[in-house]
Design a protein around this motif. Structure first.
Motif, PDB file in Angstrom:
ATOM      1  N   UNK A 160      70.377  65.582  36.475  1.00  0.00           N
ATOM      2  CA  UNK A 160      69.571  66.512  37.276  1.00  0.00           C
ATOM      3  C   UNK A 160      68.157  66.690  36.732  1.00  0.00           C
ATOM      4  N   UNK A 161      67.690  65.713  35.973  1.00  0.00           N
ATOM      5  CA  UNK A 161      66.305  65.731  35.497  1.00  0.00           C
ATOM      6  C   UNK A 161      65.479  64.852  36.428  1.00  0.00           C
ATOM      7  N   UNK A 162      65.219  65.380  37.627  1.00  0.00           N
ATOM      8  CA  UNK A 162      64.582  64.575  38.679  1.00  0.00           C
ATOM      9  C   UNK A 162      63.191  64.128  38.279  1.00  0.00           C
ATOM     10  N   UNK A 163      62.455  64.990  37.564  1.00  0.00           N
ATOM     11  CA  UNK A 163      61.073  64.645  37.198  1.00  0.00           C
ATOM     12  C   UNK A 163      61.033  63.397  36.320  1.00  0.00           C
ATOM     13  N   UNK A 164      61.904  63.328  35.316  1.00  0.00           N
ATOM     14  CA  UNK A 164      61.935  62.166  34.428  1.00  0.00           C
ATOM     15  C   UNK A 164      62.464  60.927  35.159  1.00  0.00           C
ATOM     16  N   UNK A 165      63.425  61.145  36.057  1.00  0.00           N
ATOM     17  CA  UNK A 165      63.956  60.021  36.833  1.00  0.00           C
ATOM     18  C   UNK A 165      62.859  59.404  37.686  1.00  0.00           C
ATOM     19  N   UNK A 166      62.068  60.265  38.338  1.00  0.00           N
ATOM     20  CA  UNK A 166      60.962  59.758  39.156  1.00  0.00           C
ATOM     21  C   UNK A 166      59.898  59.089  38.295  1.00  0.00           C
ATOM     22  N   UNK A 167      59.671  59.640  37.115  1.00  0.00           N
ATOM     23  CA  UNK A 167      58.674  59.060  36.213  1.00  0.00           C
ATOM     24  C   UNK A 167      59.081  57.642  35.793  1.00  0.00           C
ATOM     25  N   UNK A 168      60.365  57.438  35.541  1.00  0.00           N
ATOM     26  CA  UNK A 168      60.845  56.094  35.177  1.00  0.00           C
ATOM     27  C   UNK A 168      60.600  55.107  36.312  1.00  0.00           C
ATOM     28  N   UNK A 169      60.839  55.548  37.539  1.00  0.00           N
ATOM     29  CA  UNK A 169      60.599  54.667  38.692  1.00  0.00           C
ATOM     30  C   UNK A 169      59.111  54.380  38.829  1.00  0.00           C
ATOM     31  N   UNK A 170      58.268  55.387  38.578  1.00  0.00           N
ATOM     32  CA  UNK A 170      56.813  55.158  38.650  1.00  0.00           C
ATOM     33  C   UNK A 170      56.366  54.147  37.600  1.00  0.00           C
ATOM     34  N   UNK A 171      56.973  54.202  36.425  1.00  0.00           N
ATOM     35  CA  UNK A 171      56.632  53.225  35.383  1.00  0.00           C
ATOM     36  C   UNK A 171      57.034  51.813  35.807  1.00  0.00           C
ATOM     37  N   UNK A 172      58.170  51.705  36.498  1.00  0.00           N
ATOM     38  CA  UNK A 172      58.587  50.396  37.010  1.00  0.00           C
ATOM     39  C   UNK A 172      57.566  49.876  38.016  1.00  0.00           C
ATOM     40  N   UNK A 221      55.578  46.515  38.141  1.00  0.00           N
ATOM     41  CA  UNK A 221      55.843  45.590  39.250  1.00  0.00           C
ATOM     42  C   UNK A 221      55.713  46.379  40.551  1.00  0.00           C
ATOM     43  N   UNK A 222      54.506  46.461  41.116  1.00  0.00           N
ATOM     44  CA  UNK A 222      54.263  47.326  42.289  1.00  0.00           C
ATOM     45  C   UNK A 222      55.122  46.993  43.505  1.00  0.00           C
ATOM     46  N   UNK A 223      55.633  45.776  43.594  1.00  0.00           N
ATOM     47  CA  UNK A 223      56.404  45.387  44.770  1.00  0.00           C
ATOM     48  C   UNK A 223      57.895  45.241  44.484  1.00  0.00           C
ATOM     49  N   UNK A 224      58.363  45.860  43.412  1.00  0.00           N
ATOM     50  CA  UNK A 224      59.787  45.777  43.074  1.00  0.00           C
ATOM     51  C   UNK A 224      60.603  46.498  44.157  1.00  0.00           C
ATOM     52  N   UNK A 225      61.418  45.776  44.966  1.00  0.00           N
ATOM     53  CA  UNK A 225      62.103  46.418  46.092  1.00  0.00           C
ATOM     54  C   UNK A 225      63.101  47.485  45.655  1.00  0.00           C
ATOM     55  N   UNK A 226      63.813  47.249  44.548  1.00  0.00           N
ATOM     56  CA  UNK A 226      64.786  48.241  44.089  1.00  0.00           C
ATOM     57  C   UNK A 226      64.108  49.546  43.717  1.00  0.00           C
ATOM     58  N   UNK A 227      62.941  49.443  43.073  1.00  0.00           N
ATOM     59  CA  UNK A 227      62.203  50.654  42.678  1.00  0.00           C
ATOM     60  C   UNK A 227      61.621  51.359  43.898  1.00  0.00           C
ATOM     61  N   UNK A 228      61.076  50.606  44.833  1.00  0.00           N
ATOM     62  CA  UNK A 228      60.515  51.207  46.043  1.00  0.00           C
ATOM     63  C   UNK A 228      61.611  51.946  46.822  1.00  0.00           C
ATOM     64  N   UNK A 229      62.798  51.329  46.909  1.00  0.00           N
ATOM     65  CA  UNK A 229      63.897  51.962  47.630  1.00  0.00           C
ATOM     66  C   UNK A 229      64.348  53.243  46.930  1.00  0.00           C
ATOM     67  N   UNK A 230      64.463  53.196  45.579  1.00  0.00           N
ATOM     68  CA  UNK A 230      64.871  54.390  44.830  1.00  0.00           C
ATOM     69  C   UNK A 230      63.831  55.494  44.946  1.00  0.00           C
ATOM     70  N   UNK A 231      62.551  55.104  44.965  1.00  0.00           N
ATOM     71  CA  UNK A 231      61.472  56.085  45.118  1.00  0.00           C
ATOM     72  C   UNK A 231      61.567  56.781  46.471  1.00  0.00           C
ATOM     73  N   UNK A 232      61.927  56.021  47.516  1.00  0.00           N
ATOM     74  CA  UNK A 232      62.103  56.604  48.850  1.00  0.00           C
ATOM     75  C   UNK A 232      63.249  57.608  48.843  1.00  0.00           C
ATOM     76  N   UNK A 233      64.351  57.274  48.167  1.00  0.00           N
ATOM     77  CA  UNK A 233      65.490  58.199  48.084  1.00  0.00           C
ATOM     78  C   UNK A 233      65.065  59.500  47.411  1.00  0.00           C
ATOM     79  N   UNK A 234      64.320  59.399  46.306  1.00  0.00           N
ATOM     80  CA  UNK A 234      63.856  60.610  45.603  1.00  0.00           C
ATOM     81  C   UNK A 234      62.985  61.465  46.513  1.00  0.00           C
TER      82      UNK A 234
END
Length: 893
Positions: A573-585, A589-602
Motif C-alpha cells: 500500500x505504498x502507492x507513491x513508491x510503487x509509482x516512483x519505481x514505474x517512473x524510473x522504468x 525505457x520510455x516505451x516499455x509497454x509493461x511499465x506504461x500499462x502499470x502506470x495506467x492502472x495506477x
C-alpha cells in the motif's frame, strides 16, 4: 371374404412370466397398448424373396416408430411383422395410429400394387406390467385380439379406449360387427376409427425448462441459497408443472403445463437469486444457466431428454435462452425480444431473451469473470494477484516457459473467452501440462484461460526471471525474448529452482553460500528477494531487490528489478513508491509497454479515469495485444463501466474495417487471376493469405480482425505490385520490340533489291501495328486476361521478329555477295584493261626505248617474250588486287 389374408398373433407370448399378484403395485400401470400388423406379409415374402421381405419389415418398423415416439409413446419391440408400443395418453395413442396409416398411404401411393405395404392397427386401454423394457398382461393380450379383427389400412380400438377418446373432434368412431369375423373375440365391443384424409396433427410437444446452477463458480453461500430454493420449489413451480426431475448435480428439469409458465418460473428464479446473492455479483451475471425448449420430452409419462442438445458453453450465465420452437409457442400469447432477433427463415438453436432491467445493467460488460479470478480471503498473491493462495503455493511457479496465452486469447471471440474462463473457474478438466504449441490449436481449451490469467503479471514471476537468466542484452524486448539455455545452472540456479518447488530451507542455504562466493552477482540477491517474498517478509525482500539493483549491469536488469520493487510497494500500500519505481522504468525505457500499462492502472486507481481513459485507448491502439489485458485484468474491474464500452468500440471498428476491406482484397485477387497466370508465385501467395483470412474470420476476434485487415492490405499490395511489375515488363518488351522493328524497317528501306524484300516490309508494318496494340493493352491491364494476352502477343511478335531477322540476315548475305561480285568484277575489269593497255601499247614502246639504250637486251629474246610475261603477271596481279579491294570495301561497308 376378407380383402387381405390375415393371420393370428400368438397371445401366449404376452403373458407375464409369473402371476400378476406376484408383481409390485408400482410395476402395474394403466396404459394404452398399440399393435401394428402387416397384412399379406407371407405372400410378400413368397413373391419377393427373403431379402426383399426383410427390407419390407425394416420399412414397416421405420414408418411406424417415428409417429409413436413423436406422440409420446414408447416403442417396445417388433414381433415378426408386428410392432408393439404403449402410451400413457389415450388421445396421443389414437393420433399416433392415424399418423402411421397416413405415412403408409403416402408410401403406397409411390409404389406399384405388388410392392405396397398395408397394415392394420389395434389399440386397447387397460392394465399391464412393465418389466425390463417390456410389457405384459391383460392390456397387451386384448390389444392383440383387437388387431386380429381389423383389415388392411384400418384402425380398431376397444370399448375401454373408446370411452376415453370419444370426444375427439377430428375423428369418427363406428361400431364394428365382429359376428361375421373368423374366430371373433368374445365379450369385446370394437370400434373402427375413421378420419379425414387431409387431417394433419402437430407434433406432440412439451415445454421444457432447464435450470442449471453453476455451483462451482460462485460464492460460498450460493449452494445454501440454491438448496433453499429447492426446498421452496412449490412456491416457484408447484402448480405450474406436469413433471419434475432434480439431478444429482442439483440441475432442475421441468415440464410446464403452459408455455408461458416457463418464462414466469425462470424470471421468478432469477429474481429470487438476485435478491439473495445479487449484491455479491454486481456487475457480474448470476451463476445460473437457463434454457427453454420444446419437444417430445415426455415418453409414457416419463422424462425423456435424450434428444435435448445444448452446448452449455454457449449459454451465458444469468440469462434465459429459448429455442426457436419454444419461441413460437410462447410468443403466441406473450411478446418479447431476443438476441439476435428471431429469424423465421434461419433460426439459431437458442436465442437470448432480453430482460430489460437485467440487460440494462450488464449491457456494457464484455468479460464476466474479472473479480472471480482473484476471489479469496488472503492478501493478493505477489506473483499473480489471486487471493485464493499465498505466494508459496502460487500455480504460476509450476509454469516454466513463456506461453503467449494473452495473444492467443486475442484470437478468440468474446463469447469464447468468457466460456473458457467459466470452464477454468468452474473446475472443468484442464490439462496444465498440455502446452500451447500453435496459434489455433488451443481454441476451446481451458488451459488457455489458465495460462492467460497467470500471464497478466508475468514480469513479477519466477519463470520470467528464469527466462532472462543468461541475457546480457541492453534491449528490453530482446531481454524478454531470451531463449538461451547455456549458462543456466550452479548453486544460485538451484536455489531458484528450490524456491519454485517451495523447498525454502534448502534454497536459503544455497543462496547464503552463493552470496559469499558471488558477492557482486545481482542474480543471487534477486533470488534471495524472491525467497523472502515466499516467506511473506516484504521488507527483507525489498532490501535484497534493492541490493540486486545496485549490482545490476544492464538496463533491462534494472528495469526488471524496478518492476519487482514496484510490486512490493504496491502490495504494501505504498502507492507513491510503487509509482516512483514505474517512473524510473519509463525514464530508462520510455516505451516499455509493461511499465506504461502499470502506470495506467495506477492512474485509474487514483481516480483519474477521465484523463486516463484516452491514454489507455492510445496505448491499446499502439499495442493491440494489450486488448485482452484490458478486457480480463481484475485490476481494471472497478472501471469496466467506462473501459468495456471503449473496448467494444475497438472491436466493432476492427470488425467493420476488416469486413470493408476483405471484399476489395477478394476483388484484387480475382483481378490478378484474370490478368496473370494462376500458377504465378504472386497468385499462390495471395491465395494462401486469403485462406488465412478465411480461418481468422471464423474466430470473430479482435486480433483476428486486425490481422484480416493487415492480410487484406497485403493482398491488395501484392496485386498492385504484381500488376505494376508486369506492366513495366510489358512496356520494356514493347520498347524493345518497337526498337527492333524500326531497325529492321530501316534496313528494308535501304536494301537495294526491293523485289527481294517487299514481303518482309509488309510483315514488319503489320508487326509495328501489333506493337502499338500491345502498348494500348498494357495501359488497360484490368481488361480480363489483358496482361496474359499482352505477354502472349509479345512472345508471338518476338518469334516473328526473330524469323524476320533470319530472313534479313540471309538477304544481307545475298546483298554482300552481289556487292562483292560487282566490286570484284568492276575492279578486275579495270585492272585487266589497264594491264592490256600497258602490256600492248606502253610496254612495246618502253621496251623499244630500252633496247635502243641497251642493245644487248635484243640479242637474247624478242620483245614478245617480255610482253607476254608482263601481261600474264599483270593479269594475275589485277585479279588479286581486285579481290583485295572488293574484300576491303565489303568489310568497311
Amino acid at each position: 371374404m376378407n380383402r387381405y389374408n390375415v393371420k393370428k398373433i400368438n397371445k401366449a407370448r404376452f403373458s407375464p412370466p409369473r402371476p400378476m399378484n406376484n408383481y409390485p403395485e408400482d410395476s402395474i400401470q394403466k396404459m394404452v397398448v398399440l399393435f401394428t400388423d402387416i397384412v399379406e406379409s407371407t405372400i410378400y415374402f413368397k413373391s419377393h424373396g427373403n431379402r426383399a421381405g426383410r427390407e419390407m419389415l425394416k420399412i414397416h418398423q421405420g414408418l411406424a416408430s417415428k409417429p409413436i415416439v413423436e406422440s409420446g409413446g414408447v416403442f417396445v419391440k417388433t414381433l415378426g411383422d408386428s410392432v408393439m408400443a404403449y402410451f400413457i395418453n389415450p388421445r396421443e395413442a389414437v393420433k399416433s395410429a392415424i399418423k402411421i396409416q397416413q405415412k403408409f398411404k403416402v408410401y403406397n401411393e409411390k409404389k406399384g400394387k405388388q410392392n405396397q405395404i398395408h397394415i392394420r392397427i389395434g389399440i386397447h386401454f387397460g392394465e399391464a406390467i412393465i418389466e425390463e423394457k417390456d410389457i405384459f398382461g391383460d392390456a397387451v393380450n386384448m390389444a392383440a385380439k383387437v388387431v386380429q379383427v381389423a383389415e388392411g389400412d384400418q384402425i380398431f380400438i376397444s370399448q375401454e379406449l373408446y370411452d376415453l377418446v370419444k370426444d375427439l373432434s377430428h375423428e369418427l368412431f363406428q361400431v364394428v360387427d365382429v359376428s361375421n369375423k373368423k374366430n371373433p373375440p368374445k365379450g369385446l365391443t370394437i370400434y373402427r376409427v375413421l378420419w379425414q384424409e387431409t387431417i394433419a396433427f402437430a407434433l406432440t410437444t412439451n415445454i421444457l425448462l432447464y435450470l442449471k446452477p453453476l455451483l462451482n463458480l460462485s460464492k460460498a453461500n450460493y449452494k445454501e441459497v440454491w438448496n433453499s430454493l429447492l426446498e421452496s420449489k412449490e412456491d416457484f413451480w408447484g402448480d405450474k408443472i406436469d413433471k419434475e426431475s432434480i439431478l444429482p448435480d442439483k440441475d432442475v428439469i421441468l415440464i410446464v403445463k403452459e408455455a408461458s409458465f416457463s418464462l414466469t418460473v425462470a424470471k421468478d428464479v432469477l429474481a429470487f437469486l438476485n435478491k439473495k446473492i445479487g449484491k455479491d455479483y454486481v456487475p457480474l451475471p448470476l451463476p445460473i444457466q437457463i434454457i427453454i425448449d420444446s419437444g417430445p420430452y415426455l415418453s409414457a409419462d416419463k422424462l425423456a431428454i435424450e434428444a435435448l442438445e445444448v452446448n452449455w458453453d454457449e449459454i451465458d450465465p444469468g440469462e434465459i435462452y429459448i429455442s426457436a420452437s419454444a419461441y413460437r409457442f410462447i410468443t403466441a400469447k406473450h411478446s418479447f425480444s431476443t438476441i439476435p432477433p428471431f429469424d423465421g427463415e434461419q433460426p439459431q438453436i437458442f436465442h437470448k431473451i432480453i430482460l430489460d432491467e437485467h440487460h440494462q445493467k450488464n449491457k456494457s460488460t464484455l468479460f464476466l469473470y474479472q473479480t472471480d479470478l482473484i476471489q479469496g480471503d488472503n492478501p493478493p498473491c505477489y506473483y499473480c494477484g489471486d487471493r485464493r493462495h499465498m505466494p508459496l503455493h502460487c500455480p504460476s511457479k509450476q509454469l516454466v516457459e513463456m506461453t503467449d496465452a494473452l495473444e492467443k486469447l486475442g484470437y478468440l471471440s468474446l463469447g469464447e473467452i468468457n466460456r473458457l474462463f467459466y470452464n477454468y473457474l468452474s473446475g472443468a478438466d484442464t490439462d496444465h501440462e498440455a502446452g500451447l504449441e500453435s496459434e489455433y490449436n488451443t481454441r476451446g481449451s481451458n488451459v488457455l484461460a489458465y495460462y492467460g490469467f497467470y500471464e497478466l503479471r508475468l514480469v513479477f514471476q519466477l519463470r520470467f526471471f528464469r527466462t532472462t537468466w543468461t541475457s546480457n542484452s541492453e534491449n528490453w524486448e530482446e531481454f524478454k525474448e531470451n531463449r538461451v539455455h547455456e549458462g543456466r545452472g550452479g548453486p544460485v540456479w538451484l536455489g531458484l529452482d528450490c524456491i519454485r518447488v517451495s523447498s525454502l530451507a534448502q534454497a536459503e542455504q544455497l543462496l547464503k553460500t552463493s552470496m559469499e562466493k558471488y558477492p557482486e552477482d545481482y542474480k543471487v540477491y534477486c533470488t534471495m528477494g524472491f525467497l523472502y517474498v515466499e516467506k511473506n517478509n516484504f521488507s527483507e525482500a525489498r532490501a535484497y531487490f534493492h541490493k540486486a539493483l545496485d549490482y545490476s549491469t544492464t538496463k533491462p536488469q534494472r528495469i526488471f528489478l524496478l518492476f519487482l520493487l514496484s510490486r512490493l510497494y504496491d502490495l504494501n500500500n505504498d502507492t507513491r513508491e510503487a509509482e516512483e519505481s514505474i517512473r524510473r522504468i519509463l525514464f530508462l525505457h520510455p516505451h516499455c509497454p509493461e511499465a506504461l500499462y502499470q502506470d495506467i492502472i495506477f492512474k485509474f486507481r487514483k481516480g483519474l479515469e477521465r484523463e486516463t481513459l484516452p491514454e489507455l485507448i492510445r496505448f491499446i491502439k499502439e499495442n493491440p495485444e494489450y486488448y485482452v489485458n484490458a478486457l480480463i485484468d481484475p485490476e481494471l474491474a472497478p472501471f469496466n463501466d467506462i473501459i468495456h464500452p471503449e473496448l467494444k468500440k475497438f472491436f466493432t471498428q476492427a470488425k467493420k474495417e476488416a469486413n470493408e476491406i476483405v471484399p476489395r482484397a477478394q476483388e484484387e485477387l480475382q483481378r490478378i487471376k484474370r490478368i496473370i497466370d494462376e500458377k504465378e508465385k504472386e497468385v499462390n501467395q495471395a491465395q494462401s493469405i486469403l485462406s488465412k483470412i478465411g480461418e481468422l474470420s471464423k474466430t470473430d476476434s479482435y486480433l483476428g480482425y486486425l490481422d484480416i485487415a493487415h492480410y487484406a492490405n497485403s493482398i491488395i499490395s501484392i496485386a498492385n505490385r504484381s500488376i505494376k511489375k508486369r506492366t513495366k515488363k510489358i512496356f520494356e518488351v514493347q520498347y524493345e520490340l518497337n526498337h527492333r522493328c524500326e531497325e529492321y524497317l530501316l534496313f528494308v528501306s535501304n536494301f537495294p533489291y526491293k523485289d527481294l524484300i517487299s514481303s518482309n516490309y509488309k510483315q514488319l508494318k503489320l508487326i509495328q501495328a501489333k506493337i502499338n496494340t500491345i502498348k494500348t493493352m498494357a495501359k488497360t491491364p484490368d481488361i480480363p486476361d489483358g496482361l496474359k494476352k499482352t505477354f502472349s502477343h509479345a512472345e508471338e511478335l518476338i518469334m516473328d521478329l526473330d524469323e524476320i531477322k533470319l530472313r534479313l540476315k540471309r538477304l544481307e548475305n545475298i546483298r554482300k555477295i552481289f556487292y562483292f561480285l560487282s566490286k570484284f568484277l568492276k575492279k578486275s575489269l579495270i585492272f585487266q584493261l589497264l594491264n592490256f593497255v600497258i602490256g600492248l601499247i606502253l610496254f612495246p614502246v618502253v621496251m623499244h626505248c630500252l633496247i635502243l639504250v641497251m642493245p644487248e637486251l635484243n640479242s637474247h629474246r624478242d620483245i614478245w617474250f617480255y610482253q607476254k610475261g608482263f601481261l600474264i603477271i599483270g593479269g594475275i596481279s589485277g585479279l588479286f588486287l581486285a579481290l583485295f579491294i572488293a574484300t576491303r570495301d565489303l568489310e568497311q561497308k
